[in-house]
Write a protein that holds these residues in place. Structure first.
Motif, PDB file in Angstrom:
ATOM      1  N   GLY A  51       0.865  -1.171   0.000  1.00 39.64           N
ATOM      2  CA  GLY A  51       0.000   0.000   0.000  1.00 39.64           C
ATOM      3  C   GLY A  51       0.905   1.226   0.000  1.00 39.64           C
ATOM      4  O   GLY A  51       1.979   1.208   0.602  1.00 39.64           O
ATOM      5  N   LEU A  52       0.493   2.276  -0.673  1.00 39.63           N
ATOM      6  CA  LEU A  52       1.318   3.477  -0.790  1.00 39.63           C
ATOM      7  C   LEU A  52       0.610   4.663  -0.165  1.00 39.63           C
ATOM      8  O   LEU A  52      -0.588   4.854  -0.362  1.00 39.63           O
ATOM      9  CB  LEU A  52       1.609   3.775  -2.263  1.00 39.63           C
ATOM     10  N   VAL A  53       1.377   5.456   0.579  1.00 39.23           N
ATOM     11  CA  VAL A  53       0.884   6.698   1.149  1.00 39.23           C
ATOM     12  C   VAL A  53       1.899   7.770   0.763  1.00 39.23           C
ATOM     13  O   VAL A  53       3.033   7.748   1.228  1.00 39.23           O
ATOM     14  CB  VAL A  53       0.755   6.623   2.684  1.00 39.23           C
ATOM     15  N   VAL A  54       1.491   8.674  -0.116  1.00 39.80           N
ATOM     16  CA  VAL A  54       2.391   9.737  -0.584  1.00 39.80           C
ATOM     17  C   VAL A  54       1.732  11.071  -0.251  1.00 39.80           C
ATOM     18  O   VAL A  54       0.721  11.436  -0.851  1.00 39.80           O
ATOM     19  CB  VAL A  54       2.667   9.609  -2.100  1.00 39.80           C
ATOM     20  N   SER A  55       2.312  11.791   0.714  1.00 38.72           N
ATOM     21  CA  SER A  55       1.690  13.020   1.183  1.00 38.72           C
ATOM     22  C   SER A  55       1.984  14.200   0.256  1.00 38.72           C
ATOM     23  O   SER A  55       2.879  14.149  -0.588  1.00 38.72           O
ATOM     24  CB  SER A  55       2.176  13.353   2.598  1.00 38.72           C
ATOM     25  N   LYS A  56       1.258  15.267   0.476  1.00 42.42           N
ATOM     26  CA  LYS A  56       1.446  16.474  -0.326  1.00 42.42           C
ATOM     27  C   LYS A  56       2.782  17.145  -0.036  1.00 42.42           C
ATOM     28  O   LYS A  56       3.228  17.989  -0.807  1.00 42.42           O
ATOM     29  CB  LYS A  56       0.310  17.458  -0.080  1.00 42.42           C
ATOM     30  N   LYS A  57       3.433  16.765   1.058  1.00 35.49           N
ATOM     31  CA  LYS A  57       4.761  17.302   1.368  1.00 35.49           C
ATOM     32  C   LYS A  57       5.779  16.920   0.296  1.00 35.49           C
ATOM     33  O   LYS A  57       6.782  17.591   0.124  1.00 35.49           O
ATOM     34  CB  LYS A  57       5.249  16.784   2.719  1.00 35.49           C
ATOM     35  N   VAL A  58       5.516  15.824  -0.384  1.00 38.21           N
ATOM     36  CA  VAL A  58       6.423  15.336  -1.431  1.00 38.21           C
ATOM     37  C   VAL A  58       6.384  16.255  -2.650  1.00 38.21           C
ATOM     38  O   VAL A  58       7.378  16.395  -3.352  1.00 38.21           O
ATOM     39  CB  VAL A  58       6.070  13.881  -1.815  1.00 38.21           C
ATOM     40  N   GLY A  59       5.249  16.875  -2.898  1.00 35.37           N
ATOM     41  CA  GLY A  59       5.148  17.776  -4.041  1.00 35.37           C
ATOM     42  C   GLY A  59       3.745  17.787  -4.624  1.00 35.37           C
ATOM     43  O   GLY A  59       2.799  17.306  -4.005  1.00 35.37           O
ATOM     44  N   ASN A  60       3.658  18.310  -5.833  1.00 36.37           N
ATOM     45  CA  ASN A  60       2.354  18.395  -6.489  1.00 36.37           C
ATOM     46  C   ASN A  60       1.904  17.018  -6.985  1.00 36.37           C
ATOM     47  O   ASN A  60       2.596  16.018  -6.809  1.00 36.37           O
ATOM     48  CB  ASN A  60       2.394  19.422  -7.626  1.00 36.37           C
ATOM     49  N   ALA A  61       0.738  16.971  -7.609  1.00 34.17           N
ATOM     50  CA  ALA A  61       0.156  15.691  -8.034  1.00 34.17           C
ATOM     51  C   ALA A  61       1.065  14.940  -8.998  1.00 34.17           C
ATOM     52  O   ALA A  61       1.161  13.711  -8.946  1.00 34.17           O
ATOM     53  CB  ALA A  61      -1.212  15.929  -8.673  1.00 34.17           C
ATOM     54  N   VAL A  62       1.744  15.660  -9.861  1.00 35.86           N
ATOM     55  CA  VAL A  62       2.636  15.009 -10.819  1.00 35.86           C
ATOM     56  C   VAL A  62       3.759  14.287 -10.089  1.00 35.86           C
ATOM     57  O   VAL A  62       4.071  13.119 -10.391  1.00 35.86           O
ATOM     58  CB  VAL A  62       3.211  16.049 -11.816  1.00 35.86           C
ATOM     59  N   ARG A  63       4.365  14.926  -9.099  1.00 38.13           N
ATOM     60  CA  ARG A  63       5.454  14.298  -8.328  1.00 38.13           C
ATOM     61  C   ARG A  63       4.940  13.128  -7.502  1.00 38.13           C
ATOM     62  O   ARG A  63       5.597  12.086  -7.399  1.00 38.13           O
ATOM     63  CB  ARG A  63       6.113  15.320  -7.420  1.00 38.13           C
ATOM     64  N   ARG A  64       3.782  13.309  -6.877  1.00 34.71           N
ATOM     65  CA  ARG A  64       3.219  12.218  -6.060  1.00 34.71           C
ATOM     66  C   ARG A  64       2.920  10.995  -6.912  1.00 34.71           C
ATOM     67  O   ARG A  64       3.242   9.861  -6.529  1.00 34.71           O
ATOM     68  CB  ARG A  64       1.952  12.688  -5.336  1.00 34.71           C
ATOM     69  N   ASN A  65       2.326  11.209  -8.073  1.00 35.02           N
ATOM     70  CA  ASN A  65       2.020  10.076  -8.954  1.00 35.02           C
ATOM     71  C   ASN A  65       3.281   9.416  -9.473  1.00 35.02           C
ATOM     72  O   ASN A  65       3.335   8.190  -9.620  1.00 35.02           O
ATOM     73  CB  ASN A  65       1.123  10.526 -10.102  1.00 35.02           C
ATOM     74  N   ARG A  66       4.321  10.202  -9.747  1.00 32.96           N
ATOM     75  CA  ARG A  66       5.595   9.621 -10.177  1.00 32.96           C
ATOM     76  C   ARG A  66       6.183   8.752  -9.070  1.00 32.96           C
ATOM     77  O   ARG A  66       6.668   7.651  -9.336  1.00 32.96           O
ATOM     78  CB  ARG A  66       6.565  10.727 -10.583  1.00 32.96           C
ATOM     79  N   TRP A  67       6.148   9.236  -7.823  1.00 29.58           N
ATOM     80  CA  TRP A  67       6.612   8.426  -6.701  1.00 29.58           C
ATOM     81  C   TRP A  67       5.846   7.105  -6.654  1.00 29.58           C
ATOM     82  O   TRP A  67       6.431   6.030  -6.468  1.00 29.58           O
ATOM     83  CB  TRP A  67       6.412   9.162  -5.375  1.00 29.58           C
ATOM     84  N   LYS A  68       4.530   7.160  -6.798  1.00 29.70           N
ATOM     85  CA  LYS A  68       3.721   5.938  -6.721  1.00 29.70           C
ATOM     86  C   LYS A  68       4.064   4.963  -7.839  1.00 29.70           C
ATOM     87  O   LYS A  68       4.197   3.761  -7.594  1.00 29.70           O
ATOM     88  CB  LYS A  68       2.231   6.282  -6.730  1.00 29.70           C
ATOM     89  N   ARG A  69       4.233   5.465  -9.041  1.00 28.92           N
ATOM     90  CA  ARG A  69       4.617   4.583 -10.164  1.00 28.92           C
ATOM     91  C   ARG A  69       5.955   3.923  -9.895  1.00 28.92           C
ATOM     92  O   ARG A  69       6.130   2.716 -10.117  1.00 28.92           O
ATOM     93  CB  ARG A  69       4.691   5.376 -11.469  1.00 28.92           C
ATOM     94  N   ARG A  70       6.921   4.704  -9.428  1.00 29.17           N
ATOM     95  CA  ARG A  70       8.263   4.151  -9.175  1.00 29.17           C
ATOM     96  C   ARG A  70       8.247   3.143  -8.027  1.00 29.17           C
ATOM     97  O   ARG A  70       8.934   2.117  -8.088  1.00 29.17           O
ATOM     98  CB  ARG A  70       9.246   5.283  -8.886  1.00 29.17           C
ATOM     99  N   LEU A  71       7.471   3.418  -6.977  1.00 32.24           N
ATOM    100  CA  LEU A  71       7.389   2.476  -5.861  1.00 32.24           C
ATOM    101  C   LEU A  71       6.697   1.181  -6.265  1.00 32.24           C
ATOM    102  O   LEU A  71       7.128   0.092  -5.869  1.00 32.24           O
ATOM    103  CB  LEU A  71       6.662   3.119  -4.676  1.00 32.24           C
ATOM    104  N   ARG A  72       5.639   1.281  -7.065  1.00 31.23           N
ATOM    105  CA  ARG A  72       4.977   0.061  -7.551  1.00 31.23           C
ATOM    106  C   ARG A  72       5.934  -0.765  -8.402  1.00 31.23           C
ATOM    107  O   ARG A  72       5.983  -1.994  -8.286  1.00 31.23           O
ATOM    108  CB  ARG A  72       3.724   0.408  -8.346  1.00 31.23           C
ATOM    109  N   GLU A  73       6.702  -0.099  -9.257  1.00 36.03           N
ATOM    110  CA  GLU A  73       7.655  -0.821 -10.104  1.00 36.03           C
ATOM    111  C   GLU A  73       8.769  -1.447  -9.264  1.00 36.03           C
ATOM    112  O   GLU A  73       9.175  -2.588  -9.507  1.00 36.03           O
ATOM    113  CB  GLU A  73       8.233   0.110 -11.175  1.00 36.03           C
TER     114      GLU A  73
END
Length: 123
Positions: A51-73
């Motif tokens: 399960g992934l939890v990526v907060s807004k502290k990481v950045g905007n939606a584009v950055r958060r979604n990139r983090w999620k894609r990379r973590l899933r991979e």
């Protein structure tokens, strides 16, 4: 089933419901490094799930979604090296994205440390 099918990332490999997340967080077993925080709980033989939890502290939606894609991979690629029959919740700490190889090492290392803590609590 061939090896490629084993490495797919279907719904059975994901935590989808808030009750599943709550159960892992309630266990209060985690490990962290400079890149990730990993919470872990045993899941009664359902295989490794994430399960992934990526907060807004990481950045905007584009950055958060990139983090999620990379973590899933990273999870998909490193499944064989991760603890078996455990639910993992992964939270990125760093706003700066590390190279993919470093992210994979961080995921495996923190998951193994969290699993060791979980095993010590159970004993």
């Amino acid at each position: 089933m061939n090896q490629q099918d084993d490495r797919r990332f279907g719904k059975e490999k994901r935590l989808l419901q808030s009750a599943q997340f709550d159960r892992v967080f309630a266990g209060k077993c985690s490990a962290a490094d400079g890149i990730l925080v990993v919470y872990i709980a045993a899941n009664d033989g359902l295989g490794s799930r994430i399960g992934l939890v990526v907060s807004k502290k990481v950045g905007n939606a584009v950055r958060r979604n990139r983090w999620k894609r990379r973590l899933r991979e990273a999870f998909r690629v490193q499944q064989g090296r991760l603890p078996h029959n455990c639910d993992l919740i992964v939270i990125p700490r760093a706003a700066v994205e590390p190279p993919f190889e470093r992210l994979c090492r961080s995921l495996v290392g923190t998951a193994k440390r969290a699993r060791k803590k979980l095993g010590q609590r159970g004993a």
